[in-house]
Design a protein around this motif. Structure first.
Motif, mmCIF file in Angstrom:
data_model
loop_
_atom_site.group_PDB
_atom_site.id
_atom_site.type_symbol
_atom_site.label_atom_id
_atom_site.label_comp_id
_atom_site.label_asym_id
_atom_site.label_seq_id
_atom_site.Cartn_x
_atom_site.Cartn_y
_atom_site.Cartn_z
ATOM 1 N N TYR A 23 -2.265 0.759 1.459
ATOM 2 C CA TYR A 23 -1.904 -0.463 0.655
ATOM 3 C C TYR A 23 -3.232 -0.903 -0.066
ATOM 4 O O TYR A 23 -3.250 -1.373 -1.418
ATOM 5 N N ALA B 107 2.688 3.129 -2.612
ATOM 6 C CA ALA B 107 1.986 2.170 -2.089
ATOM 7 C C ALA B 107 2.036 1.051 -3.393
ATOM 8 O O ALA B 107 1.858 -0.066 -3.067
ATOM 9 N N ARG C 154 3.043 -3.320 -4.473
ATOM 10 C CA ARG C 154 2.205 -4.328 -4.582
ATOM 11 C C ARG C 154 2.618 -5.892 -4.777
ATOM 12 O O ARG C 154 3.401 -5.691 -5.574
ATOM 13 N N LYS D 284 3.634 -5.325 2.108
ATOM 14 C CA LYS D 284 2.547 -4.658 2.458
ATOM 15 C C LYS D 284 2.892 -3.480 3.642
ATOM 16 O O LYS D 284 2.432 -2.348 3.728
ATOM 17 N N ALA E 252 4.736 -0.489 2.532
ATOM 18 C CA ALA E 252 3.773 0.550 2.098
ATOM 19 C C ALA E 252 3.042 1.139 3.037
ATOM 20 O O ALA E 252 2.817 2.349 3.021
ATOM 21 N N ASN E 253 2.772 0.388 4.044
ATOM 22 C CA ASN E 253 1.722 1.251 5.021
ATOM 23 C C ASN E 253 2.461 1.536 6.295
ATOM 24 O O ASN E 253 1.755 2.838 6.630
#
Length: 638
Positions: free
Chosen positions: A14, A577, A581, A602, A605-606
Motif C-alpha cells: 500500500y 492497491a 488509497r 490499507k 490493500a495489503n
C-alpha cells in the motif's frame, strides 16, 4: 501506470503504491476522508452541479418531466435567502403535533399519519422481501436507532461515548432553542432524550451482531406481535397502513419487542415525547435555515472529524439529489455512461462469472451436491450494470410545490416521503421486483443483494482507476475486475452462502461442507482480528463477510488477468492497491472500525495479496520481508 519499487513492495504494498500521494494529499475541510473513491465522488459532484446549475438558471432545459421537478426542487434548496427568512417556521407544525399529544390513545389515533409522514416513533414498520419466500414482500417491524453509532459506545469502558453525548446534548439544546423553546425547556427535552435513548440500548444489536444476516429473520405471529404492547394497539396501527391481514411480522431486533412495555409505557410518555421532538429537530434541521443546517451537523462532524460543514451550494445539491436520487442517477447514466459502455462492462461481468464458475466446478473441498447447487446459484445471478432500464413509477408522483405557491424545502421533502412510504406499504403481499435498483447510477459503489441474488454496478464506479480503456487489461482486472468478482463472491460469503439461487434463506449445503466452510471463515476472522489500525484494533468477526468477498474477488480477478495475452501482474497488484488509497481523520477511521463491515482500506490493500502465491513470485517476496505470510497461514476459500 507508474512502475513501483520491488524493494518498497516487500515492505508494504500500500505504501509503495500510494506513499507519494499520501505525503501530499489533503483532506478537504468538508470531508472526513479523501482518496480513490472520494475523488470520483467529488468529480461527479462537480459535473452534475455544473449541469443542474445551468438548468436551474434557465440556461439549458431538463429533458424529461421528472428531471424538471427535480430542478424546481433544486431551485428551492438553493434559495437560502428564502430558507433563512423562514427560519424554523416550516418545522413548527410537526413539533406542535408532538407537543399536543396527551396520552397513548391520542398517539394511537395519529399513528397512521405519522407512519406515512415518517415522524419519529418508538418503532417503525416497513416492507421488504420475505427472506424465506423472496418472491413476495413481507412486513417488518424495526427498533429505533440509538443516538450513538453503536451500542458498544455505551459500554462503561468506552471513553468516546460520554464525550459524543455531551456534543450531541449541546447541539440539540441550541437547535431546540432556535425552534422557539426556552433554554430550560430545551435542556429538559435533551435530558429526557438521553434517558429514553438509554432505555433502548440494551435491546438492540451491536454492529457485529447485526452483521449476521441470518439473525435478521425472526418471524413472529401477527397476533403475538399485536400483544407486544399493552398501551398501543399494534394490530390497528398495522391495518391502517397495510391493505390486508398479515400472518407474520419479521423482527430484525426481537429483543426490543420482547421488552417493548419496559420502554414504551405511560410512566415514560413525557420522556418519549421529548425524545420524539429531539429526533425530529435533528433529522429535519438540514432542510431549514443555514444556521440550523450547519448547527445540525455538529455531532456527525465530531464523530467523523470533519472540520467544516458543506458549503451552501454543495448542501443544496446533495439535499435535492437525495430526494430525487434515481432521477439524478438516470440522468448521469444516460449522459456520461451510455449503452456502449453498459454493454462492454456487462460482458466483463459475464466473463468474471465464467471464471468463478470454472473455479466452483474445479473446487476440491465441496461435495458434488453442494458444488452443483453453488453453480446453479451462479447461473441464476442477476446482473445490473450502469443504470436501470426505466425509472421507478413512484418518482412520477413527485411534484414540487414552489415557494410562490407556498412550498418550502421541508414541506416538499415531507410530501415526497409520504408518497414513497405509501408506495412502500402498498407493496405488502405483492410480488417483489428483482429489477429494482437500490443504489442510484451516480453512486461510487457496487453491491450484492442476497435476497434477490443480484449484483449491481452503478455507472459511477465504472471509470478510472477502476476501469478505463486507457489502462492495461491487468490494471482493469486489479480495479473493476476485483470489484466485480468481490460482489460475485458475496453470493458465497458467510452471509450470502445462507441464501439459495432465488435469494431465499435456505440451507443448500451438506453438513460436512458447511462445517468446513465455517472453519475457513474462522481462518479469515483470525487473519484480520486484532490487527492494529488508527490506535484501535480490527474486529475480524464484524468484517469477515467483506474480507471473504475481497479474497475471492482478488483471486478470481487475478485468474482472469492471467488469461489475457498482455498479462502484467505487477500492474494488477498495483492498481488493486491504488483503488484503496485513502487518507482520513483519526476519528473517522476509529468510527469505521466500530461500525463498518469493511476492513480499513490499507489493510484491504495489503492483507489480501499475501494470500495469493503469485504475489510472492511477482515481487520476489521472501520469508525475511514484512509482506511475507507463511503458506500455511494464507487463507484460500474461493
Amino acid at each position: 501506470m507508474a512502475t513501483i519499487s520491488q524493494a518498497a513492495v516487500k515492505q508494504d504494498l500500500y505504501d509503495a503504491v500510494n506513499g507519494d500521494w499520501l505525503k501530499t494529499a489533503e483532506i478537504p475541510d468538508d470531508h472526513a476522508s479523501t482518496g480513490g473513491f472520494m475523488d470520483l465522488v467529488d468529480a461527479i459532484e462537480k459535473t452534475l452541479m455544473h449541469d443542474f446549475d445551468a438548468m436551474a438558471a434557465g440556461e439549458t432545459a431538463p429533458n424529461d418531466p421528472q428531471l424538471a421537478e427535480f430542478i424546481k426542487f433544486y431551485q428551492l434548496t438553493k434559495d437560502f435567502k428564502q430558507r433563512n427568512a423562514a427560519g424554523a417556521n416550516p418545522i413548527l407544525p410537526c413539533l406542535k403535533q408532538i407537543d399536543s399529544l396527551s396520552d397513548f390513545a391520542d398517539l394511537q389515533q395519529r399513528m397512521p399519519d405519522w407512519l406515512y409522514d415518517g415522524l419519529p416513533l418508538p418503532f417503525s414498520l416497513d416492507v421488504d422481501a420475505d427472506m424465506k419466500n423472496t418472491k413476495v414482500n413481507a412486513l417488518f417491524a424495526q427498533a429505533p436507532n440509538t443516538i450513538l453509532p453503536d451500542k458498544t459506545y455505551y459500554d462503561d469502558g468506552n471513553e468516546s461515548g460520554p464525550k459524543l453525548l455531551a456534543v450531541y446534548g449541546q447541539m440539540m439544546t441550541q437547535l431546540l432553542q432556535l425552534t422557539g423553546y426556552k433554554e430550560v425547556e430545551a435542556q429538559q427535552i435533551v435530558a429526557d432524550t438521553l434517558k429514553f435513548d438509554r432505555l433502548i440500548v440494551p435491546w438492540v444489536k451491536s454492529a457485529e451482531e447485526a452483521a449476521d444476516y441470518s439473525k435478521m429473520y425472526n418471524p413472529r405471529a401477527f397476533k403475538d406481535f399485536a400483544n407486544d404492547s399493552k398501551y398501543l394497539d399494534l394490530a390497528a396501527i398495522t391495518y391502517s397502513v397495510i391493505n390486508g391481514n398479515p400472518e407474520t411480522v419479521i423482527l430484525p431486533e426481537p429483543a426490543f419487542f420482547d421488552h417493548f412495555n419496559e420502554v414504551v409505557n405511560p410512566e415514560n410518555f413525557e420522556m418519549m415525547k421529548n425524545w420524539m421532538k429531539a429526533k425530529l429537530v435533528q433529522r429535519l434541521s438540514g432542510y431549514l435555515s443555514d444556521e440550523m443546517r450547519t448547527l445540525g451537523t455538529t455531532y456527525s462532524r465530531t464523530l467523523s472529524g470533519q472540520k467544516q460543514p458543506r458549503n451552501q451550494a454543495k448542501s443544496a445539491y446533495y439535499l435535492a439529489a437525495g430526494a430525487f436520487d434515481q432521477v439524478v442517477g438516470l440522468y448521469y447514466g444516460h449522459t456520461y455512461f451510455g449503452e456502449a459502455a453498459k454493454a462492454d462492462v456487462h460482458q466483463m461481468v459475464e466473463k468474471m462469472i465464467g471464471v468463478y464458475k470454472r473455479r466452483l466446478e474445479a473446487n476440491t473441498w465441496l461435495s458434488a451436491d453442494t458444488r452443483a447447487k453453488a453453480v446453479t446459484k451462479l447461473n441464476n445471478l442477476g446482473i445490473q450494470v450502469g443504470y436501470p432500464d426505466k425509472l421507478e413509477a413512484v418518482y412520477t408522483k413527485f411534484h414540487t410545490l414552489s415557494a410562490a405557491d407556498g412550498g418550502s424545502v421541508l414541506s416538499n421533502v415531507l410530501a415526497f416521503g409520504r408518497i414513497a412510504r405509501k408506495d412502500m406499504f402498498a407493496k405488502w403481499g405483492q410480488p417483489t421486483d428483482r429489477t429494482r435498483w437500490e443504489m442510484s447510477a451516480d453512486t461510487v459503489n457496487a453491491y450484492y443483494h442476497p435476497f434477490m441474488n443480484i449484483i449491481v454496478f452503478p455507472a459511477a464506479i465504472l471509470q478510472a482507476p477502476f476501469y478505463s480503456l486507457a489502462q492495461s487489461s491487468s490494471a482493469n482486472y486489479g480495479g473493476i475486475g476485483a470489484v466485480i468478482a468481490h460482489e460475485i463472491s458475496h453470493a458465497f460469503d458467510n452471509n450470502g452462502a445462507l441464501f439459495d439461487e432465488f435469494g431465499n434463506l435456505h440451507n443448500w449445503w451438506t453438513e460436512a461442507d458447511s462445517a468446513h466452510f465455517k472453519e475457513l471463515a474462522k481462518a479469515m476472522i483470525t487473519e484480520f482480528d486484532g490487527l492494529e489500525f488508527a490506535g484501535a484494533k480490527v474486529n475480524g468477526t464484524l468484517t469477515v463477510s467483506e474480507n471473504i468477498a475481497d479474497a475471492g474477488g482478488l483471486s478470481c480477478a487475478e485468474e482472469a488477468a492471467k488469461n489475457e495475452a498482455d498479462v502484467d501482474l505487477s500492474a494488477f497488484f498495483t492498481n488493486w492497491a491504488m483503488v484503496w488509497r485513502m487518507k482520513a481523520t483519526k476519528q473517522y477511521m476509529q468510527l469505521l472500525l466500530s461500525i463498518d463491515v469493511h476492513a480499513p482500506a490499507k489493510l484491504r490493500a495489503n492483507v489480501q495479496p499475501k494470500n495469493l502465491d503469485d504475489f510472492y513470485t511477482t515481487f520476489d517476496i521472501t520469508p525475511e520481508d514484512p509482506m511475507y505470510l507463511a503458506p500455511d497461514q494464507r487463507v484460500k476459500i474461493w
